[in-house]
Design an enzyme around this catalytic site. Structure first.
Site, short mmCIF file in Angstrom:
data_model
loop_
_atom_site.label_atom_id
_atom_site.label_comp_id
_atom_site.label_asym_id
_atom_site.label_seq_id
_atom_site.Cartn_x
_atom_site.Cartn_y
_atom_site.Cartn_z
N MET A 38 60.91 37.90 21.23
CA MET A 38 61.60 37.94 22.52
C MET A 38 62.87 37.10 22.50
O MET A 38 62.89 35.99 21.98
CB MET A 38 60.64 37.39 23.59
CG MET A 38 61.24 37.14 24.93
SD MET A 38 59.97 36.65 26.13
CE MET A 38 59.99 34.88 25.93
N SER A 112 56.36 36.58 16.71
CA SER A 112 56.03 36.44 18.13
C SER A 112 55.61 37.81 18.69
O SER A 112 54.79 38.48 18.08
CB SER A 112 57.24 35.82 18.84
OG SER A 112 56.84 35.14 19.99
N GLN A 113 56.21 38.26 19.82
CA GLN A 113 55.71 39.52 20.39
C GLN A 113 55.85 40.70 19.43
O GLN A 113 55.10 41.67 19.51
CB GLN A 113 56.39 39.83 21.73
CG GLN A 113 57.87 40.19 21.64
CD GLN A 113 58.54 40.40 23.01
OE1 GLN A 113 58.00 40.00 24.04
NE2 GLN A 113 59.70 41.04 23.03
N ASP A 230 52.76 24.53 18.92
CA ASP A 230 53.46 25.57 19.69
C ASP A 230 53.60 25.19 21.16
O ASP A 230 52.60 24.92 21.83
CB ASP A 230 52.70 26.90 19.56
CG ASP A 230 53.59 28.10 19.81
OD1 ASP A 230 54.33 28.09 20.81
OD2 ASP A 230 53.55 29.04 18.99
N HIS A 286 56.75 26.72 17.79
CA HIS A 286 56.79 28.18 17.67
C HIS A 286 57.83 28.68 16.66
O HIS A 286 59.02 28.39 16.80
CB HIS A 286 57.09 28.77 19.05
CG HIS A 286 56.79 30.23 19.14
ND1 HIS A 286 55.55 30.77 18.83
CD2 HIS A 286 57.56 31.28 19.48
CE1 HIS A 286 55.60 32.08 19.01
NE2 HIS A 286 56.79 32.42 19.40
#
Ligand SMILES: *[C@@H]1O[C@H](CO)[C@@H](O)[C@H](O)[C@H]1NC(C)=O
Ligand SMILES: *[C@@H]1O[C@H](CO)[C@@H](O)[C@H](O)[C@H]1NC(C)=O
Length: 303
Positions: A38, A112-113, A230, A286
């Protein structure tokens, strides 16, 4: 996420030092498909672009495809917030099917996503075959919170947070907000199961689609990286496919404790039994890893 990756790539002087590439006598490399997170895009020289370059340096002759969702980098970034995820997945499926270089199969690495989106590709589109799926800070059970967003997009983030709080499972928001499509509210489990257009479907919450089960098990390895510090993903357990226990928002359960696993609705228990699941840890925030960590932990899965 751009900001985080930016730190990582500019952090230590070691990071941008070119390692001496190993020249294979044959070009027997496995292509790699990457899907960004993202607020990021396919080709940002400070994130995906740098990772692509690093991998090309480490594995001579490898074909690395960093997915661009849309026609331009700007569109690509916007689509990471606002484009129906199921549509994104089907676009990617047809792009991969049409790429002659991927015919013999490929490894996939999602950030991530992008990680849960690539899992959907594995479950829905078995051809060309995905070999290893590497999830770097992915959210396989979704998220319940958006504590921090990539730097440049913080105004977008405030808006998203507002929209999620005002009704993540309404039809309009589901269709138009990417993060709503993996929003997992443990206090409203019924709504989640019924109305989540993307995550509840790929996680077999409404029904067990045998095709998903079968296709996911075609993977050689499903590798999940969790970031121990994270501050972006909530709860962080989701990076290893765990989540909050239903009905409350404090206690978490591991994948192995979940109904998804115990009933083996997605084939994950079978995969673990076959030694196909790998749970890796990275001691950073992250997506913050260094080149040495990457080489030691992830590079072996790219061969
Ligand atoms: C190796 O094969 C890939 C995929 O066919 C191709 O894109 C790449 O150019 C080749 N590299 C070399 C060094 O021959
Ligand atoms: C199961 O998934 C496949 C692959 O996406 C799809 O074609 C099929 O329609 C799904 N079946 C059901 C019952 O939803």
């Amino acid at each position: 996420m751009t900001a985080a990756l930016l730190c990582f790539l500019l952090a230590g002087p070691v990071l941008l030092v070119t390692g001496s590439p190993v020249y294979n006598s044959n070009n027997g490399t496995v292509p790699l498909v990457m899907w960004h997170g993202m607020g990021d895009s396919c080709c940002n020289p400070l994130s995906m672009g740098a990772i692509k370059k690093m991998i090309e340096e480490e594995i001579s002759g490898i074909y690395v495809l960093s997915l661009e969702i849309g026609k331009t980098v700007i569109e690509d970034t916007k689509n990471g917030f606002f484009m129906d995820v199921n549509e994104q997945v089907s676009m990617v499926c047809s792009q991969l099917a049409q790429d002659p270089k991927l015919k013999g199969g490929y490894n996939a690495m999602g950030f991530s996503q992008g990680a849960q989106f690539l899992r959907a590709v594995a479950q829905r589109c078995p051809s060309p075959p995905m070999k290893n799926l590497i999830s770097v800070g992915g959210q396989h059970q979704g998220v319940y919170g958006l504590p921090r967003c990539p730097g440049e997009s913080s105004h977008i983030c405030d808006m998203i947070r507002h929209a999620l709080n005002s009704g993540a499972y309404t039809d309009f928001i589901q269709k138009h907000l990417v993060q709503a499509q993996y929003w997992h509210d443990p206090l409203n489990d019924d709504l989640y199961k019924k109305h989540s257009l993307f995550l509840a479907d790929v996680n077999q919450e409404r029904a067990v689609n045998e095709t998903y089960r079968k296709n996911l098990q075609l993977l050689d390895k499903f590798v999940m990286v969790k970031f121990l510090q994270d501050t972006v993903v909530d709860p962080v357990d989701t990076e290893w496919f765990g989540f909050l226990k239903t009905g409350q928002a404090k206690e978490t359960e591991t994948l192995q404790e979940s109904a998804l696993y115990k009933e083996d609705r997605l084939g994950l228990a079978a995969m673990e039994k076959d030694g196909k699941l790998a749970f890796l840890e990275c001691d950073g925030d992250h997506l913050q890893f260094g080149r040495e960590w990457f080489k030691t932990n992830l590079l072996p899965y790219l061969h």
